[in-house]
Design an enzyme around this catalytic site. Structure first.
Site, PDB file in Angstrom:
ATOM      1  N   GLU A  95      33.419  51.039  29.062  1.00  0.00           N
ATOM      2  CA  GLU A  95      33.196  49.603  29.115  1.00  0.00           C
ATOM      3  C   GLU A  95      31.702  49.335  29.299  1.00  0.00           C
ATOM      4  O   GLU A  95      31.189  48.300  28.932  1.00  0.00           O
ATOM      5  CB  GLU A  95      34.003  49.040  30.292  1.00  0.00           C
ATOM      6  CG  GLU A  95      34.251  47.553  30.227  1.00  0.00           C
ATOM      7  CD  GLU A  95      35.090  47.049  31.401  1.00  0.00           C
ATOM      8  OE1 GLU A  95      35.816  47.854  32.003  1.00  0.00           O
ATOM      9  OE2 GLU A  95      34.976  45.858  31.699  1.00  0.00           O
ATOM     10  N   GLN A 136      43.182  43.333  27.877  1.00  0.00           N
ATOM     11  CA  GLN A 136      43.034  44.209  29.040  1.00  0.00           C
ATOM     12  C   GLN A 136      43.701  43.595  30.272  1.00  0.00           C
ATOM     13  O   GLN A 136      43.265  42.551  30.753  1.00  0.00           O
ATOM     14  CB  GLN A 136      41.543  44.431  29.325  1.00  0.00           C
ATOM     15  CG  GLN A 136      41.276  45.326  30.518  1.00  0.00           C
ATOM     16  CD  GLN A 136      39.803  45.391  30.893  1.00  0.00           C
ATOM     17  OE1 GLN A 136      39.054  44.464  30.615  1.00  0.00           O
ATOM     18  NE2 GLN A 136      39.389  46.472  31.526  1.00  0.00           N
ATOM     19  N   GLY A 137      44.716  44.246  30.777  1.00  0.00           N
ATOM     20  CA  GLY A 137      45.443  43.730  31.937  1.00  0.00           C
ATOM     21  C   GLY A 137      45.159  44.538  33.184  1.00  0.00           C
ATOM     22  O   GLY A 137      45.989  45.341  33.610  1.00  0.00           O
ATOM     23  N   TYR A 138      43.998  44.329  33.743  1.00  0.00           N
ATOM     24  CA  TYR A 138      43.626  45.019  34.980  1.00  0.00           C
ATOM     25  C   TYR A 138      43.728  44.050  36.166  1.00  0.00           C
ATOM     26  O   TYR A 138      44.486  44.247  37.094  1.00  0.00           O
ATOM     27  CB  TYR A 138      42.176  45.505  34.897  1.00  0.00           C
ATOM     28  CG  TYR A 138      41.975  46.837  34.244  1.00  0.00           C
ATOM     29  CD1 TYR A 138      42.883  47.341  33.320  1.00  0.00           C
ATOM     30  CD2 TYR A 138      40.846  47.602  34.543  1.00  0.00           C
ATOM     31  CE1 TYR A 138      42.669  48.576  32.725  1.00  0.00           C
ATOM     32  CE2 TYR A 138      40.629  48.832  33.955  1.00  0.00           C
ATOM     33  CZ  TYR A 138      41.537  49.319  33.043  1.00  0.00           C
ATOM     34  OH  TYR A 138      41.305  50.528  32.459  1.00  0.00           O
ATOM     35  N   SER A 139      42.907  42.997  36.121  1.00  0.00           N
ATOM     36  CA  SER A 139      42.730  42.125  37.283  1.00  0.00           C
ATOM     37  C   SER A 139      44.003  41.361  37.612  1.00  0.00           C
ATOM     38  O   SER A 139      44.790  41.014  36.730  1.00  0.00           O
ATOM     39  CB  SER A 139      41.612  41.122  37.029  1.00  0.00           C
ATOM     40  OG  SER A 139      40.438  41.790  36.647  1.00  0.00           O
ATOM     41  N   SER A 191      31.236  43.175  39.368  1.00  0.00           N
ATOM     42  CA  SER A 191      30.274  42.113  39.697  1.00  0.00           C
ATOM     43  C   SER A 191      28.909  42.706  40.057  1.00  0.00           C
ATOM     44  O   SER A 191      28.807  43.888  40.400  1.00  0.00           O
ATOM     45  CB  SER A 191      30.782  41.283  40.874  1.00  0.00           C
ATOM     46  OG  SER A 191      30.565  41.986  42.089  1.00  0.00           O
ATOM     47  N   ASN A 192      27.875  41.886  39.977  1.00  0.00           N
ATOM     48  CA  ASN A 192      26.534  42.401  40.264  1.00  0.00           C
ATOM     49  C   ASN A 192      26.391  42.866  41.710  1.00  0.00           C
ATOM     50  O   ASN A 192      25.592  43.755  41.997  1.00  0.00           O
ATOM     51  CB  ASN A 192      25.480  41.348  39.904  1.00  0.00           C
ATOM     52  CG  ASN A 192      25.278  41.262  38.392  1.00  0.00           C
ATOM     53  OD1 ASN A 192      26.073  41.812  37.619  1.00  0.00           O
ATOM     54  ND2 ASN A 192      24.221  40.572  37.964  1.00  0.00           N
TER      55      ASN A 192
HETATM   56  C1  LIG Z   1      35.418  35.165  31.886  1.00  0.00           C
HETATM   57  C2  LIG Z   1      36.101  36.347  32.512  1.00  0.00           C
HETATM   58  C3  LIG Z   1      36.787  37.245  31.715  1.00  0.00           C
HETATM   59  C4  LIG Z   1      37.463  38.320  32.281  1.00  0.00           C
HETATM   60  N1  LIG Z   1      38.203  39.141  31.464  1.00  0.00           N
HETATM   61  C5  LIG Z   1      39.022  40.080  32.030  1.00  0.00           C
HETATM   62  C6  LIG Z   1      39.940  40.815  31.239  1.00  0.00           C
HETATM   63  O1  LIG Z   1      40.012  40.662  30.013  1.00  0.00           O
HETATM   64  N2  LIG Z   1      40.765  41.678  31.852  1.00  0.00           N
HETATM   65  C7  LIG Z   1      40.724  41.906  33.204  1.00  0.00           C
HETATM   66  O2  LIG Z   1      41.481  42.729  33.693  1.00  0.00           O
HETATM   67  N3  LIG Z   1      39.841  41.215  33.988  1.00  0.00           N
HETATM   68  C8  LIG Z   1      39.004  40.310  33.440  1.00  0.00           C
HETATM   69  N4  LIG Z   1      38.136  39.578  34.242  1.00  0.00           N
HETATM   70  C9  LIG Z   1      38.204  39.733  35.690  1.00  0.00           C
HETATM   71  C10 LIG Z   1      36.976  40.336  36.327  1.00  0.00           C
HETATM   72  O3  LIG Z   1      36.948  41.695  36.137  1.00  0.00           O
HETATM   73  C11 LIG Z   1      36.995  39.932  37.817  1.00  0.00           C
HETATM   74  O4  LIG Z   1      36.680  38.564  37.856  1.00  0.00           O
HETATM   75  C12 LIG Z   1      36.022  40.708  38.639  1.00  0.00           C
HETATM   76  O5  LIG Z   1      36.498  41.998  38.837  1.00  0.00           O
HETATM   77  C13 LIG Z   1      35.777  40.064  40.014  1.00  0.00           C
HETATM   78  O6  LIG Z   1      36.984  39.852  40.679  1.00  0.00           O
HETATM   79  P1  LIG Z   1      37.369  38.444  41.312  1.00  0.00           P
HETATM   80  O7  LIG Z   1      37.134  37.433  40.298  1.00  0.00           O
HETATM   81  O8  LIG Z   1      38.710  38.565  41.891  1.00  0.00           O
HETATM   82  O9  LIG Z   1      36.307  38.229  42.466  1.00  0.00           O
HETATM   83  P2  LIG Z   1      36.305  38.909  43.901  1.00  0.00           P
HETATM   84  O10 LIG Z   1      36.473  40.372  43.764  1.00  0.00           O
HETATM   85  O11 LIG Z   1      37.205  38.181  44.799  1.00  0.00           O
HETATM   86  O12 LIG Z   1      34.809  38.648  44.333  1.00  0.00           O
HETATM   87  C14 LIG Z   1      34.346  37.435  44.927  1.00  0.00           C
HETATM   88  C15 LIG Z   1      32.922  37.650  45.375  1.00  0.00           C
HETATM   89  O13 LIG Z   1      32.870  38.696  46.332  1.00  0.00           O
HETATM   90  C16 LIG Z   1      31.943  39.683  45.940  1.00  0.00           C
HETATM   91  N5  LIG Z   1      32.369  40.993  46.438  1.00  0.00           N
HETATM   92  C17 LIG Z   1      33.569  41.573  46.264  1.00  0.00           C
HETATM   93  N6  LIG Z   1      33.575  42.765  46.863  1.00  0.00           N
HETATM   94  C18 LIG Z   1      32.360  42.953  47.408  1.00  0.00           C
HETATM   95  C19 LIG Z   1      31.741  43.995  48.174  1.00  0.00           C
HETATM   96  N7  LIG Z   1      32.408  45.104  48.475  1.00  0.00           N
HETATM   97  N8  LIG Z   1      30.471  43.825  48.569  1.00  0.00           N
HETATM   98  C20 LIG Z   1      29.781  42.703  48.262  1.00  0.00           C
HETATM   99  N9  LIG Z   1      30.315  41.684  47.559  1.00  0.00           N
HETATM  100  C21 LIG Z   1      31.588  41.808  47.136  1.00  0.00           C
HETATM  101  C22 LIG Z   1      31.938  39.606  44.430  1.00  0.00           C
HETATM  102  O14 LIG Z   1      30.750  40.143  43.904  1.00  0.00           O
HETATM  103  C23 LIG Z   1      32.017  38.113  44.231  1.00  0.00           C
HETATM  104  O15 LIG Z   1      30.742  37.552  44.397  1.00  0.00           O
HETATM  105  C24 LIG Z   1      37.418  38.520  33.684  1.00  0.00           C
HETATM  106  C25 LIG Z   1      36.698  37.623  34.482  1.00  0.00           C
HETATM  107  C26 LIG Z   1      36.050  36.548  33.926  1.00  0.00           C
HETATM  108  C27 LIG Z   1      35.299  35.603  34.814  1.00  0.00           C
END
Ligand SMILES: Cc1cc2nc3c(=O)[nH]c(=O)nc-3n(C[C@H](O)[C@H](O)[C@H](O)COP(=O)(O)OP(=O)(O)OC[C@H]3O[C@@H](n4cnc5c(N)ncnc54)[C@H](O)[C@@H]3O)c2cc1C
Lengths: 371, 398
Positions: free
Chosen positions: B244, B126-129, B383-384
């Site tokens: 998902e 999955q290439g989203y992030s 995220s939660n």
């Molecule tokens: C082990 C692992 C596997 C993963 N696998 C995949 C994958 O296969 N494909 C893929 O595409 N992605 C994958 N992900 C990515 C995952 O979806 C992202 O990590 C997630 O969306 C959070 O983004 P970020 O890490 O950039 O954190 P950020 O978005 O930068 O968040 C940082 C902090 O800010 C908080 N935050 C952000 N916005 C808000 C808001 N509006 N209000 C309050 N708090 C907020 C978050 O909750 C977090 O605590 C994976 C991540 C992990 C850790």
């Protein structure tokens, strides 16, 4: 009432912070972790030359400190840098016990950088200090040791091991525990050496009729000294945890200010602000808990040990909260080994697995308070 | 109100149990139960066994060769397979891309890709992030520029789970900079073998390289690999999110984790007694079990509503939060239970058939590494914190 450090301690703290900032970078620590001993020997001898080991020991053992606040000042900086060195094992535990029993020469060698370690905990002891099954038997006017010791920090790097063993009593008695000096190359001593979560190395130690070099202290009467040594070690580890928390705080504050999502720094989100506030509150609690213990290390046994358990319980709880919240607020980047937070958070979580976890000390605090 | 399964559901559960007893290889069960490292071939082996029985595309409708189960049956299947220590179904092809293709893909895409997902020809990731686009996914920057019959893709994806195994990646890419960021996103299928694709592993805090960076440097992608319309990607992504979120509560994982914890707490001794008898530890275990009992019923209530045709709203976010918090608490208690043996880290001992003995009890290191690894549960899949926003947004209407 005065919460200021003395000038000497402030100078030690400042110069240590500068030195570690230059020497114990995240990259250097990561590299040392991969290395043979699990620590950087250059950093270790640098600390020894700076007098950091000496600061942990009293004057009559060749040191120039040894009080609670000497220990907490040093270890807060060790934690702040995330440095991995055998300072608790060699400086606080092994050399501390040698100093206590007047083995000045060996203590001085430790101050000069010889690595020692204490082999005390056993596979079945969990966190119970008096649980010793390893036995010592007299043989040709000397002592032979047999048993198993577990998770002995930096055992493979140590020139000498201080080993606890029973010369009397049963597994859970406080009486009957003695300490012995055992050179690393002694016959019948085998190590299984391995890396640890959060950095550094330890070993499972097997003793099969190992001849001890010497009995240290009174035969069968080492428990009180072991308890005092562990009180100092708990103070050291708690202060190290506080230093780890301080760096985690700094990393997280930077990240909350710098990381942008939805067109703004994530620190603008109130959900994260409130979590960060809770983290800051708990770090202040942790700082006070370290001060409480450092200030009571010289108190009588009941008072001292109540503080040992109170502090270690609080550090365990605060440490988990700080580590987990910091990872969460970082998002994915907080989960990586490469970014510094990972090392600090892991090390902090592992603090709860040494010298008794939060629950162990909660129970112990209740018991000691009832006494 | 009737809390028990119907006779049909019980019969179905027994059928699943019988299948697992017969078909789940002992070797795989052992690996999962003891927390050994699973390899690509292990997942492929299990997928093939499920596929043979027609139970791999569990969310697939019958028209596409799925078993046609309702939400409760899927739940029973999930619960039984987890309880039996079967490997999880790798979701990217089966549960994520497949429903997208069924809804938005062309007939040609369905005919080509769906059978290959089932028979294991294609491993998808999955290439989203992206580094700059996590929670704020719509800000993604990887571009796809139309040139004749191709798109030329440039940019970087990150956190790509098991990308090192993948043959193909489904990506959200930017095809337009006009209008709102959401309006210029497309859904594109890319071959990992294409020139210009580079995969770089990211090691996580448990020491495992489970995720990757995926780089695209002038990667040519046939235009026919576009799913749906150009700039329809956000709609597709949102649709996929609802898929998902099936099994989002992870009840089966939590139950398996609790069972493992109970076993370990029975073996560990604290102060001369089994840890499980220690009142402080026992209280914590009981607390999390009580939470799990209620959460499992919340989950079933949501499933029943879904089976009756109601689209889950804030409930999936609630289940995501409660489910992950409960699992993380179980993981933390398990780490705590192993005591000082949480410290040794002997990576080789997690390999199948390794002659490196674990240090201390064999359950200790998996307990610690699982604790660290599962910190991800509250970060990914929305995220939660983001889930909490969804819950209150629905009710506050501010
Ligand atoms: C082990 C692992 C596997 C993963 N696998 C995949 C994958 O296969 N494909 C893929 O595409 N992605 C994958 N992900 C990515 C995952 O979806 C992202 O990590 C997630 O969306 C959070 O983004 P970020 O890490 O950039 O954190 P950020 O978005 O930068 O968040 C940082 C902090 O800010 C908080 N935050 C952000 N916005 C808000 C808001 N509006 N209000 C309050 N708090 C907020 C978050 O909750 C977090 O605590 C994976 C991540 C992990 C850790």
């Amino acid at each position: 009432m005065n919460f200021e450090l003395t000038d000497e301690r402030r100078m030690l703290s400042d110069s240590l912070r500068r030195y570690l900032g230059d020497t114990a970078s995240h990259e250097a620590t990561a590299k040392a972790t991969e290395g043979e001993t699990g620590f950087d020997p250059g950093l270790w001898s640098g600390l020894s030359e700076m007098g950091v080991i000496g600061a942990l020991l009293p004057e009559d053992a060749g040191g120039f400190g040894g009080a609670g606040f000497d220990i907490s000042v040093v270890f807060e900086e060790i934690g702040r840098a995330g440095a991995v060195v055998p300072l608790i094992e060699s400086g606080v535990l092994a050399a501390g016990l040698l100093a206590e029993f007047g083995e000045t020469e060996a203590a001085e060698a430790a101050i000069a950088g010889t690595v020692l370690t204490l082999a005390h905990a056993e596979p079945g002891s969990r966190y119970t200090l008096e649980h010793v099954e390893t036995r010592a038997e007299q043989h040709d006017g000397g002592w032979r040791l047999s048993g198993r010791k577990s998770v002995v920090g930096f055992a493979a790097a140590a020139e000498t091991l201080i080993v606890s063993a029973r010369t009397g009593g049963e597994a859970a008695d406080t009486d009957g525990i003695s300490l012995f000096r055992v050179p690393a190359e002694a016959e019948g001593l085998t190590l299984r050496d391995y890396p640890m979560n959060g950095g550094g190395r330890a070993a499972e130690v097997a003793l099969d009729g190992v001849p001890a070099e010497a009995l240290i202290g009174p035969e069968g009467g080492a428990f009180d000294a072991l308890e005092r040594a562990h009180a100092r070690a708990t103070c050291a580890l708690s202060a190290e945890a506080l230093g780890l928390m301080e760096t985690i705080r700094a990393l997280t504050v930077d990240y909350l200010r710098g990381r942008k999502q939805f067109g703004q720094p994530i620190g603008k989100f109130q959900a994260l602000q409130h979590r960060m506030a809770d983290v800051l509150i708990e770090i202040e609690q942790a700082r006070s808990a370290v001060i409480n213990l450092a200030g009571h290390l010289g108190a009588d046994r009941a008072e001292r040990e109540r503080h040992v358990s109170a502090t270690k319980n609080l550090i365990g709880r605060a440490g988990r909260l700080v580590a987990e919240e910091a990872i969460q607020m970082h998002g994915g980047i907080g989960m990586t080994q490469e970014y510094a937070l990972g090392h600090f958070a892991k090390r902090l979580i592992m603090v709860d697995h040494r010298f008794g976890d939060a629950d162990h000390h909660l129970e112990r605090f209740i018991r000691l308070s009832a006494a | 109100m009737d809390l028990s399964y119907t006779d049909d559901q019980i019969a179905f559960r027994d059928e699943v149990r019988a299948f697992l007893a017969e078909k789940l290889p002992r070797r795989l069960e052992d690996k999962v139960r003891t927390g050994k490292r699973l390899e690509k071939a292990d997942y492929e082996e299990w997928h093939a066994i499920l596929n043979e029985r027609g139970w791999l595309g569990v969310t697939w409708p019958e028209s596409f060769g799925g078993p046609g189960w309702d939400a409760v049956e899927r739940h029973i299947f999930e619960e039984e397979t987890t309880r039996a220590h079967a490997p999880r179904i790798v979701p990217f092809g089966i549960n994520m891309l497949a429903p997208v293709l069924m809804t938005f893909g062309s007939t040609a895409q369905q005919d080509h890709y769906l059978p290959r997902i089932l028979d294991g020809t294609d491993w998808w990731c999955q290439g989203y992030s992206e580094p700059g686009a996590g929670s704020d996914l719509a800000s993604l920057k990887t571009t796809a520029e139309r040139k004749g019959d191709s798109y030329v893709v440039n940019g970087q994806k990150t956190w790509t789970t098991l990308g090192q195994y993948a043959d193909k990646i489904f990506c959200l890419v930017r095809t337009s900079k006009e209008g709102k960021p959401q309006a210029g996103i497309s859904f594109l299928l890319i071959d990992m073998d294409s020139p210009g694709v580079e995969v770089r592993p990211i090691v996580l805090i448990d020491g495992e390289a489970e995720v990757n960076e995926v780089w695209f440097d002038n990667v040519e992608v046939p235009a026919e690999n576009l799913v749906g319309e150009e700039n329809q990607g956000w709609t597709i992504a949102k649709y996929l999110l609802t898929h998902e979120r099936t099994n989002i509560a992870g009840v089966g994982f939590a139950r398996a984790g609790l069972e493992n914890l109970r076993r370990i707490a029975g073996l560990e001794r604290a102060g001369g007694r089994p840890l499980i008898e220690n009142p402080i530890f026992a209280a914590k275990m009981a607390q999390v079990e009580i939470d799990l009992m209620a959460m499992a019923t919340t989950n079933l209530r949501t499933l029943a509503a879904a089976a009756a045709g109601q689209a889950p709203g804030a409930e999936s976010s609630m289940l995501k939060i409660k489910g992950t918090v409960i699992r993380q608490e179980i993981n933390a208690l398990t780490r705590q239970a192993v005591g000082p043996y949480a410290l040794p880290f002997v990576s080789e001992a997690l390999d199948e058939g390794s002659n490196v003995e674990p240090v201390g009890p064999d359950y200790a290191m998996p307990a610690t590494q699982t604790y660290f690894n599962n910190r991800k549960l509250s970060i990914y899949g929305g995220s939660n914190e983001v889930q909490r926003q969804i819950i209150t947004k629905a009710i506050l209407e501010l």
